[in-house]
Write a protein that holds these residues in place. Structure first.
Motif, PDB file in Angstrom:
ATOM      1  N   ILE A 110       0.834  -1.211   0.000  1.00 22.49           N
ATOM      2  CA  ILE A 110       0.000   0.000   0.000  1.00 22.49           C
ATOM      3  C   ILE A 110       0.865   1.256   0.000  1.00 22.49           C
ATOM      4  CG2 ILE A 110      -1.596   1.347   1.445  1.00 22.49           C
ATOM      5  CD1 ILE A 110      -2.936  -1.343   2.168  1.00 22.49           C
ATOM      6  N   ALA A 111       2.015   1.195   0.657  1.00 22.20           N
ATOM      7  CA  ALA A 111       2.880   2.367   0.788  1.00 22.20           C
ATOM      8  C   ALA A 111       3.710   2.656  -0.466  1.00 22.20           C
ATOM      9  CB  ALA A 111       3.816   2.194   1.984  1.00 22.20           C
ATOM     10  N   ALA A 112       3.710   1.751  -1.428  1.00 23.59           N
ATOM     11  CA  ALA A 112       4.508   1.958  -2.640  1.00 23.59           C
ATOM     12  C   ALA A 112       4.033   3.220  -3.368  1.00 23.59           C
ATOM     13  CB  ALA A 112       4.395   0.748  -3.551  1.00 23.59           C
ATOM     14  N   PRO A 113       4.971   4.056  -3.849  1.00 20.20           N
ATOM     15  CA  PRO A 113       4.597   5.321  -4.494  1.00 20.20           C
ATOM     16  C   PRO A 113       3.601   5.161  -5.651  1.00 20.20           C
ATOM     17  CG  PRO A 113       6.948   5.284  -4.067  1.00 20.20           C
ATOM     18  CD  PRO A 113       6.423   3.913  -3.733  1.00 20.20           C
ATOM     19  N   GLY A 114       3.779   4.159  -6.496  1.00 19.01           N
ATOM     20  CA  GLY A 114       2.856   3.954  -7.611  1.00 19.01           C
ATOM     21  C   GLY A 114       1.465   3.612  -7.147  1.00 19.01           C
ATOM     22  N   VAL A 115       1.369   2.833  -6.082  1.00 17.22           N
ATOM     23  CA  VAL A 115       0.070   2.458  -5.520  1.00 17.22           C
ATOM     24  C   VAL A 115      -0.579   3.678  -4.877  1.00 17.22           C
ATOM     25  CG1 VAL A 115      -1.062   1.044  -3.758  1.00 17.22           C
ATOM     26  CG2 VAL A 115       0.705   0.035  -5.211  1.00 17.22           C
ATOM     27  N   GLN A 116       0.195   4.511  -4.245  1.00 13.52           N
ATOM     28  CA  GLN A 116      -0.353   5.714  -3.619  1.00 13.52           C
ATOM     29  C   GLN A 116      -0.973   6.641  -4.663  1.00 13.52           C
ATOM     30  OE1 GLN A 116      -0.664   6.774  -0.274  1.00 13.52           O
ATOM     31  NE2 GLN A 116      -0.397   4.572  -0.067  1.00 13.52           N
ATOM     32  N   LYS A 117      -0.417   6.665  -5.860  1.00 21.45           N
ATOM     33  CA  LYS A 117      -0.970   7.514  -6.921  1.00 21.45           C
ATOM     34  C   LYS A 117      -2.359   7.045  -7.347  1.00 21.45           C
ATOM     35  CE  LYS A 117       3.197   9.280  -9.074  1.00 21.45           C
ATOM     36  NZ  LYS A 117       3.977   9.352 -10.316  1.00 21.45           N
ATOM     37  N   VAL A 118      -2.523   5.726  -7.508  1.00 22.59           N
ATOM     38  CA  VAL A 118      -3.804   5.201  -7.997  1.00 22.59           C
ATOM     39  C   VAL A 118      -4.757   4.844  -6.861  1.00 22.59           C
ATOM     40  CG1 VAL A 118      -2.872   4.396 -10.183  1.00 22.59           C
ATOM     41  CG2 VAL A 118      -2.893   2.847  -8.220  1.00 22.59           C
ATOM     42  N   GLN A 119      -4.228   4.716  -5.653  1.00 22.10           N
ATOM     43  CA  GLN A 119      -4.998   4.443  -4.435  1.00 22.10           C
ATOM     44  C   GLN A 119      -5.809   3.155  -4.511  1.00 22.10           C
ATOM     45  OE1 GLN A 119      -7.001   8.219  -3.866  1.00 22.10           O
ATOM     46  NE2 GLN A 119      -5.272   8.975  -2.686  1.00 22.10           N
ATOM     47  N   VAL A 120      -5.223   2.160  -5.126  1.00 19.75           N
ATOM     48  CA  VAL A 120      -5.832   0.833  -5.186  1.00 19.75           C
ATOM     49  C   VAL A 120      -4.718  -0.187  -5.408  1.00 19.75           C
ATOM     50  CG1 VAL A 120      -6.320   0.937  -7.664  1.00 19.75           C
ATOM     51  CG2 VAL A 120      -7.672  -0.561  -6.207  1.00 19.75           C
ATOM     52  N   ILE A 166      -7.913  -3.680  -2.683  1.00 17.69           N
ATOM     53  CA  ILE A 166      -8.047  -2.722  -1.591  1.00 17.69           C
ATOM     54  C   ILE A 166      -7.979  -1.335  -2.204  1.00 17.69           C
ATOM     55  CG2 ILE A 166      -7.073  -1.891   0.584  1.00 17.69           C
ATOM     56  CD1 ILE A 166      -5.638  -4.662   0.772  1.00 17.69           C
ATOM     57  N   GLY A 167      -9.026  -0.545  -1.974  1.00 17.78           N
ATOM     58  CA  GLY A 167      -9.059   0.816  -2.491  1.00 17.78           C
ATOM     59  C   GLY A 167      -9.389   1.792  -1.389  1.00 17.78           C
ATOM     60  N   TRP A 168      -8.984   3.029  -1.576  1.00 18.12           N
ATOM     61  CA  TRP A 168      -9.253   4.055  -0.560  1.00 18.12           C
ATOM     62  C   TRP A 168      -9.362   5.413  -1.238  1.00 18.12           C
ATOM     63  CZ3 TRP A 168      -4.913   1.335  -1.426  1.00 18.12           C
ATOM     64  CH2 TRP A 168      -3.740   2.018  -1.710  1.00 18.12           C
ATOM     65  N   ARG A 169      -9.916   6.348  -0.523  1.00 18.71           N
ATOM     66  CA  ARG A 169     -10.100   7.752  -0.927  1.00 18.71           C
ATOM     67  C   ARG A 169     -10.725   7.855  -2.303  1.00 18.71           C
ATOM     68  NH1 ARG A 169      -4.308   9.360   0.971  1.00 18.71           N
ATOM     69  NH2 ARG A 169      -4.549   9.065   3.177  1.00 18.71           N
ATOM     70  N   GLN A 170     -10.004   8.441  -3.269  1.00 16.94           N
ATOM     71  CA  GLN A 170     -10.569   8.729  -4.583  1.00 16.94           C
ATOM     72  C   GLN A 170     -11.080   7.475  -5.274  1.00 16.94           C
ATOM     73  OE1 GLN A 170      -7.461  10.793  -6.623  1.00 16.94           O
ATOM     74  NE2 GLN A 170      -7.817  12.697  -5.531  1.00 16.94           N
ATOM     75  N   TYR A 171     -10.382   6.342  -5.116  1.00 18.03           N
ATOM     76  CA  TYR A 171     -10.821   5.103  -5.757  1.00 18.03           C
ATOM     77  C   TYR A 171     -12.199   4.714  -5.259  1.00 18.03           C
ATOM     78  CZ  TYR A 171     -11.225   0.164  -6.867  1.00 18.03           C
ATOM     79  OH  TYR A 171     -11.680  -1.050  -7.308  1.00 18.03           O
ATOM     80  N   CYS A 172     -12.438   4.872  -3.975  1.00  9.31           N
ATOM     81  CA  CYS A 172     -13.715   4.512  -3.388  1.00  9.31           C
ATOM     82  C   CYS A 172     -14.825   5.438  -3.869  1.00  9.31           C
ATOM     83  CB  CYS A 172     -13.646   4.541  -1.864  1.00  9.31           C
ATOM     84  SG  CYS A 172     -12.587   3.257  -1.179  1.00  9.31           S
ATOM     85  N   GLU A 173     -14.484   6.661  -4.210  1.00  6.67           N
ATOM     86  CA  GLU A 173     -15.482   7.647  -4.646  1.00  6.67           C
ATOM     87  C   GLU A 173     -15.812   7.512  -6.115  1.00  6.67           C
ATOM     88  OE1 GLU A 173     -13.621  11.298  -3.528  1.00  6.67           O
ATOM     89  OE2 GLU A 173     -13.727  10.842  -1.413  1.00  6.67           O
ATOM     90  N   ALA A 174     -14.968   6.791  -6.871  1.00  5.20           N
ATOM     91  CA  ALA A 174     -15.170   6.655  -8.327  1.00  5.20           C
ATOM     92  C   ALA A 174     -16.316   5.726  -8.652  1.00  5.20           C
ATOM     93  CB  ALA A 174     -13.885   6.156  -8.975  1.00  5.20           C
TER      94      ALA A 174
END
Length: 83
Positions: free
Chosen positions: A26-36, A75-83
């Motif tokens: 989850i902490a990987a920079p690429g994953v943080q960009k897409v938030q999933v 696993i998704g969070w923030r913007q991904y969950c709102e999409a």
């Protein structure tokens, strides 16, 4: 003298290892960009520890878990969950 791990300590260790692995993903920079991120249980991880970690993540506000075929989860969070 060697020490023999009890089943309870092995389960706790497995739980902690699963949690740390998912946390690193989850902490990987690429994953943080897409938030999933999509994650599957490793063969060497306890099914019980896996279920417990995923259940606890699922109970976290702002996080969505989607169970996929084959036992993997998305696993998704923030913007991904709102999409």
């Amino acid at each position: 003298m060697s020490q023999i791990a009890s089943p309870a300590s092995h389960a706790r260790d497995s739980y902690e290892l699963v949690g740390r692995r998912i946390q690193r993903l989850i902490a990987a920079p690429g994953v943080q960009k897409v938030q999933v991120v999509t994650v599957a249980r490793n063969d060497d991880e306890s099914p019980e520890a896996w279920r417990q970690v995923i259940q606890e993540i699922e109970e976290t506000s702002g996080v969505r878990i989607e169970h996929l075929d084959g036992g993997a989860v998305r696993i998704g969070w923030r913007q991904y969950c709102e999409a």
